[in-house]
Design a protein around this motif. Structure first.
Motif, PDB file in Angstrom:
ATOM      1  N   SER A 678       0.806  -1.217   0.000  1.00 31.16           N
ATOM      2  CA  SER A 678       0.000   0.000   0.000  1.00 31.16           C
ATOM      3  C   SER A 678       0.838   1.265   0.000  1.00 31.16           C
ATOM      4  O   SER A 678       0.382   2.314  -0.463  1.00 31.16           O
ATOM      5  N   VAL A 679       2.044   1.201   0.544  1.00 30.65           N
ATOM      6  CA  VAL A 679       2.932   2.361   0.544  1.00 30.65           C
ATOM      7  C   VAL A 679       4.224   1.965  -0.161  1.00 30.65           C
ATOM      8  O   VAL A 679       4.937   1.067   0.266  1.00 30.65           O
ATOM      9  N   HIS A 680       4.490   2.626  -1.247  1.00 32.56           N
ATOM     10  CA  HIS A 680       5.680   2.397  -2.062  1.00 32.56           C
ATOM     11  C   HIS A 680       6.075   3.750  -2.611  1.00 32.56           C
ATOM     12  O   HIS A 680       5.238   4.631  -2.809  1.00 32.56           O
ATOM     13  N   ARG A 681       7.346   3.941  -2.869  1.00 29.95           N
ATOM     14  CA  ARG A 681       7.731   5.266  -3.352  1.00 29.95           C
ATOM     15  C   ARG A 681       7.095   5.599  -4.691  1.00 29.95           C
ATOM     16  O   ARG A 681       6.997   6.762  -5.069  1.00 29.95           O
ATOM     17  N   GLY A 682       6.626   4.573  -5.428  1.00 28.03           N
ATOM     18  CA  GLY A 682       5.868   4.854  -6.632  1.00 28.03           C
ATOM     19  C   GLY A 682       4.642   5.698  -6.367  1.00 28.03           C
ATOM     20  O   GLY A 682       4.179   6.438  -7.243  1.00 28.03           O
ATOM     21  N   LEU A 715       9.161   9.549   2.197  1.00 22.93           N
ATOM     22  CA  LEU A 715       7.984   8.703   1.965  1.00 22.93           C
ATOM     23  C   LEU A 715       7.258   8.384   3.266  1.00 22.93           C
ATOM     24  O   LEU A 715       6.024   8.388   3.323  1.00 22.93           O
ATOM     25  N   ARG A 716       8.005   8.125   4.317  1.00 25.80           N
ATOM     26  CA  ARG A 716       7.393   7.804   5.601  1.00 25.80           C
ATOM     27  C   ARG A 716       6.550   8.970   6.102  1.00 25.80           C
ATOM     28  O   ARG A 716       5.470   8.777   6.676  1.00 25.80           O
ATOM     29  N   ALA A 717       7.058  10.184   5.877  1.00 29.04           N
ATOM     30  CA  ALA A 717       6.336  11.366   6.347  1.00 29.04           C
ATOM     31  C   ALA A 717       5.043  11.560   5.561  1.00 29.04           C
ATOM     32  O   ALA A 717       3.985  11.817   6.143  1.00 29.04           O
ATOM     33  N   GLU A 718       5.122  11.450   4.230  1.00 26.73           N
ATOM     34  CA  GLU A 718       3.939  11.736   3.418  1.00 26.73           C
ATOM     35  C   GLU A 718       2.859  10.673   3.545  1.00 26.73           C
ATOM     36  O   GLU A 718       1.668  10.995   3.626  1.00 26.73           O
ATOM     37  N   ASP A 719       3.248   9.399   3.586  1.00 26.15           N
ATOM     38  CA  ASP A 719       2.248   8.345   3.453  1.00 26.15           C
ATOM     39  C   ASP A 719       2.018   7.496   4.693  1.00 26.15           C
ATOM     40  O   ASP A 719       1.093   6.684   4.697  1.00 26.15           O
ATOM     41  N   VAL A 720       2.833   7.629   5.739  1.00 26.91           N
ATOM     42  CA  VAL A 720       2.630   6.820   6.941  1.00 26.91           C
ATOM     43  C   VAL A 720       2.438   7.692   8.179  1.00 26.91           C
ATOM     44  O   VAL A 720       1.608   7.396   9.038  1.00 26.91           O
TER      45      VAL A 720
END
Length: 928
Positions: A678-682, A715-720
């Motif tokens: 569900s969370v990938h840098r893509g 990525l961790r900040a934006e999506d998690v």
């Protein structure tokens, strides 16, 4: 094994205070005076001839640090003593680095402030030099003033390819020589016994242990099976080699060959004694084997998968343990971002309904097959050679886990009505760069772009007259592991019921101390045992039977085959449409995602020889080496088999947009990598491009800005982080330390969650405290969230399959330190799915249970706050402990990108960006 900051090929050249005595600064000037031997070329005022160019000045590219990757001994000494750079050695590094701060105000008119003009030809007032290599009258090499890129124009096919070889040697001779030795497992004998050199040759030779006869057989096979194009490829390679060798002879007699040959003892700086060996055709295959291993051979890991599955079954029982394993594996996650997002299904490597032939090892029985034998001068013990092997965390370890990406938008959504593409491969950051820029114009060839040094007879990624193409590493599974049952002894195995001897392939290396490498003299032997099912990688028992686990990949013994596809891509009479583009890249057997754009169309195709597996075989695990479990129509002597047809590969024409960042290709196309969930840098590209397309009016500038913005986001900040903060804030935070940390994290998140400097060149991050807190918090929270539920053994096994974190500052994990590439591999999807489940939000393809805090919101909150308090209390020096480049606590430096030296010239570090190395921005205005 944790990865460490790699040592470079010429380790002693770049380490402060380690110059051999005769290179001390006091003596440098005198030595330089006797060594300066400038290469003279005839300046030309005449305008270089350009072929038809349909880009209308709207094609751009960039490839740091610079085109010139060769340096004479004098230039090396000047660089090491005073930091002086040879012309065009780093003139593309500044523009590349400056995009990180300059992209917010980017316009179409200012793109070439950060990129090169990639139009064909060179305007007459920009010609720096014109050369007729070796005095030939059928080819010229024109170099431009700004970048020094070679523009090769030939009137004959032979002359054109001769010029390409000559230009390659001008710009990358030393690097080409290094890598033909890497591909043969002979780097230490060539460049000295430094641990980094040992690690490089061990890393690649284990995967491609070819004899000279094997290398030649690949050439013969590629020619024999490809008719006229095969014969043309052979002729092109011959002309290309002739050009390389002509430059070797000229630079040797003129004494302007790369200075590294002196520093490694191959040439004498005073007498000019010594030789630089000519290149031969098998060198090209050796080079190709390195590139194929790095970027184009997805899959593997079946034995590690088996070990973690057994750990899950030990913890939960066979049925539930298998379910837990599958949930973490995410081989076909319904929430994964897709490149082909129109719903079309491309089934491949799915879990079989009734698995057959699995050969799982007995618990605790797996051992790695030794590679190094008879080691002397390396510490004299097996552990010393293991240390050298650990230098697979060396320079190129970072490139294998690359960050190639692509953003391609159909003309339906652009301001001009023409498609726009911003795309490029990530090959790591090196000095000199693995890739080189060039333009080639001649009979049957018309292209500009990047090619791997030593394989630049064709442009491999770039643009033609009215189309452009690029690739990202796709990594679908073309590798399988077989359990061969041993018989007689440890070096015989059963093949179709017959006890058969393993083939033994050895490479003996001995080295002497050199100026560039101050290690003691030494030697060792690398030994690989090969079976019909591929090289032996592990030993184990299965049900008490002794077995060897082998690794069979479809591209083994076929490294040269892809030359035909690249030949087609360069041929303006072949590629005229998205369909012919797809036909061309179908001939490339490496695992790549290919993207295309012309003035009217876009296209995508996933290449690679995908083997057709026997019914019931699960590609995730090792299977018995028995006829019923072999690839369909497999012929061991040639390693050929039945492959899935082109229509079964993910492919598309004129989808509204395409994104790729090494993510899942399409629905039901099982990924070979853990963590495609569900969370990938893509997602960072998907979210931005989807928004642009919805708004319409996309421009080159807006698409480039989307790429550049994604390149700076954590990525961790934006999506998690938003869901983590939901849990933490589900009740008032009363602890002052935790509350202060939450405030800092929320402020940073509101500002965009980027890792950017306060201002260009400040070398200090805005929101530095929040970044430090998240860097410290992530590994703590992941372990506290999952280890109690999984147990220490299973948690540890899963972290072998997938590292917990890949932050820019990480000195561990797949990429190592200062490599740029970040957030490709990590537990972001697991945390996301688990925390959303705890919050009561819908989750598709979720984990089998809730882990955080025992599955309750209150318990999860306690875990997060406790680990957040610990993280907030960690000092910058603890989070960023420092290394040979950076002082402890220097956050910006810990993230920064280093051009890892593979020769004598070194460059400064630049601010972190998560983007491709070579990159194009293209929008064609018309078509033939």
């Amino acid at each position: 094994m944790p990865r460490r900051t790699p040592r470079n090929t010429l380790d002693r050249l770049r380490t402060p205070g380690r110059f051999p005595g005769f290179l001390k600064t006091a003596s440098v000037c005198a030595l330089i005076a006797g060594l300066l031997s400038p290469i003279t070329q005839v300046a030309a005022a005449a305008e270089a001839t350009a072929s038809n160019d349909y880009c209308g000045g709207q094609c751009s590219d960039i490839l740091p640090p610079g085109e010139n990757g060769n340096a004479t001994l004098a230039q090396v000494l000047l660089n090491q003593a005073f930091g002086v750079q040879p012309d065009h050695a780093e003139d593309q590094l500044g523009p590349y680095a400056n995009l990180a701060k300059g992209y917010p105000t980017l316009t179409n008119a200012t793109i070439n402030t950060f990129f090169n003009d990639a139009s064909f030809g060179v305007p007459s007032d920009q010609v720096a030099s014109t050369l007729a290599p070796a005095g030939r009258d059928d080819v010229t090499i024109v170099r431009d003033k700004k970048t020094g890129v070679p523009h090769i124009t030939g009137t004959t096919r032979y002359g054109t390819e001769f010029g390409a070889g000559y230009a390659a040697a001008q710009d990358r001779l030393w690097l080409m020589d290094v890598f033909r030795h890497v591909g043969r497992g002979q780097l230490t004998a060539f460049a000295g016994g430094a641990p980094s050199n040992q690690g490089l040759e061990q890393q690649f030779w284990r995967s491609a242990p070819y004899t000279e006869a094997d290398l030649q057989a690949q050439i013969d096979n590629a020619v024999a099976t490809n008719g006229a194009r095969g014969q043309q490829a052979l002729a092109d390679a011959g002309a290309y080699l002739a050009g390389i060798n002509a430059y070797i002879d000229a630079s040797d007699s003129g004494r302007y060959f790369p200075g590294e040959y002196v520093l490694t003892g191959h040439k004498d700086s005073i007498t000019n004694a010594g030789t630089i060996d000519h290149f031969k055709i098998t060198d090209l295959v050796a080079l190709a084997s390195v590139i194929g291993t790095l970027f184009g051979s997805g899959g593997g890991g079946e034995v590690d998968n088996a070990v973690s599955l057994l750990a899950a079954q030990e913890k939960y029982g066979v049925e539930q343990g298998t379910q837990v394993w599958e949930a973490f594996r995410e081989r076909n996650d319904p929430e994964a971002v897709l490149t082909v997002h129109d719903g079309e299904s491309f089934p491949y490597a799915a879990k079989p309904a009734s698995p057959q032939g699995a050969a799982l090892p007995d618990d605790g029985s797996v051992t790695t097959q030794p590679l190094v034998y008879d080691a002397t001068g390396t510490g004299g013990t097996q552990s010393a050679s293991a240390t050298a092997a650990a230098a697979t965390a060396s320079a190129l370890g970072s490139a294998r886990r690359g960050m190639s990406n692509a953003l391609v938008v159909s003309g339906r959504s652009t301001a001009s009505g023409h498609p726009i593409a911003v795309f490029g491969p990530q090959t790591g950051y090196f000095a000199p760069q693995l890739l080189m820029l060039q333009e080639i114009q001649g009979p049957g060839i018309s292209a500009r772009g990047a090619s791997f040094a030593g394989l630049s007879m064709y442009v491999e990624l770039g643009r033609g007259q009215d189309y452009a193409w690029s690739a990202t590493t796709s990594g679908q599974d073309i590798i399988d592991s077989y359990a061969v049952e041993l018989c007689q002894d440890d070096y015989h195995y059963l093949y179709h019921g017959v006890c058969t001897a393993m083939d033994v392939v050895e490479q003996k290396n001995a080295w002497k101390p050199t100026t560039a490498d101050a290690t003691a003299a030494g030697s060792y032997t690398m030994r690989v045992y090969r079976t019909k099912y591929g090289p032996v990688q592990y030993r184990a028992t299965v049900g008490g039977k002794k077995v060897a686990y082998t690794t069979l990949r479809s591209s083994f013994m076929h490294e040269a085959d892809s030359i035909i596809g690249f030949q087609m891509l360069n041929d303006p009479d072949y590629v005229k449409s998205p369909q012919t583009f797809q036909n061309a890249v179908q001939h490339i057997n490496y695992t790549f995602n290919w993207f295309y754009a012309d003035s009217s169309h876009t296209a995508y195709y996933n290449s690679g020889d995908n083997p057709v597996r026997a019914s019931g075989v699960d590609a995730e695990f090792p299977v018995w080496a028995q006829a019923q479990y072999e690839w369909k129509n497999w012929v061991p002597a040639t390693n050929t088999a039945a492959y899935t047809p082109p229509s079964a590969h993910p492919n598309s024409i004129d989808q509204d947009y395409y994104i790729s960042w090494n993510n899942k290709q399409a629905k039901d196309y099982a990924t070979a990598s853990w963590g495609d969930g569900s969370v990938h840098r893509g997602n960072l590209l998907e979210d931005r491009v989807k928004k642009l397309v919805a708004a319409g009016g996309v421009t080159r500038a807006s698409l480039t800005k989307a790429m550049a913005d994604a390149a700076l986001v954590d990525l961790r900040a934006e999506d998690v982080l938003p869901d983590l903060l939901k849990v933490v804030n589900s009740s008032p935070v009363t602890d002052s330390t935790a509350a202060a940390a939450v405030t800092k994290l929320q402020t940073w998140l509101t500002a965009g969650g980027r890792r950017t400097e306060t201002k260009a060149g400040s070398k200090t991050y805005a929101d530095a405290d929040a970044i430090r807190i998240l860097d410290a918090w992530w590994p703590l929270l992941v372990k506290a969230e999952f280890e109690p539920g999984l147990g220490a053994d299973l948690y540890s096994a899963f972290t072998v399959n997938l590292p917990v974190d890949e932050a820019p500052s990480a000195a561990h994990g797949p990429t190592g330190a200062h490599a740029g590439s970040s957030f490709q591999y990590g537990w972001w999807s697991y945390v996301d799915k688990d925390v959303r489940a705890v919050l009561g939000e819908p989750v598709q393809g979720g984990l089998t249970q809730k882990y955080c805090g025992g599955g309750t919101l209150g318990g999860c909150r306690d875990v997060l706050i406790s680990t957040l308090k610990t993280a907030a209390g960690k000092t910058a020096a603890q989070v960023y402990p420092g290394d040979a480049l950076c002082a402890a606590g220097n956050q910006w430096c810990a993230d920064s990108i280093v051009q890892r030296t593979l020769g004598g010239i070194k460059h400064g570090n630049i601010s972190w960006q998560n983007r491709p190395t070579f990159q194009q921005v293209v929008e064609f205005t018309s078509h033939r």
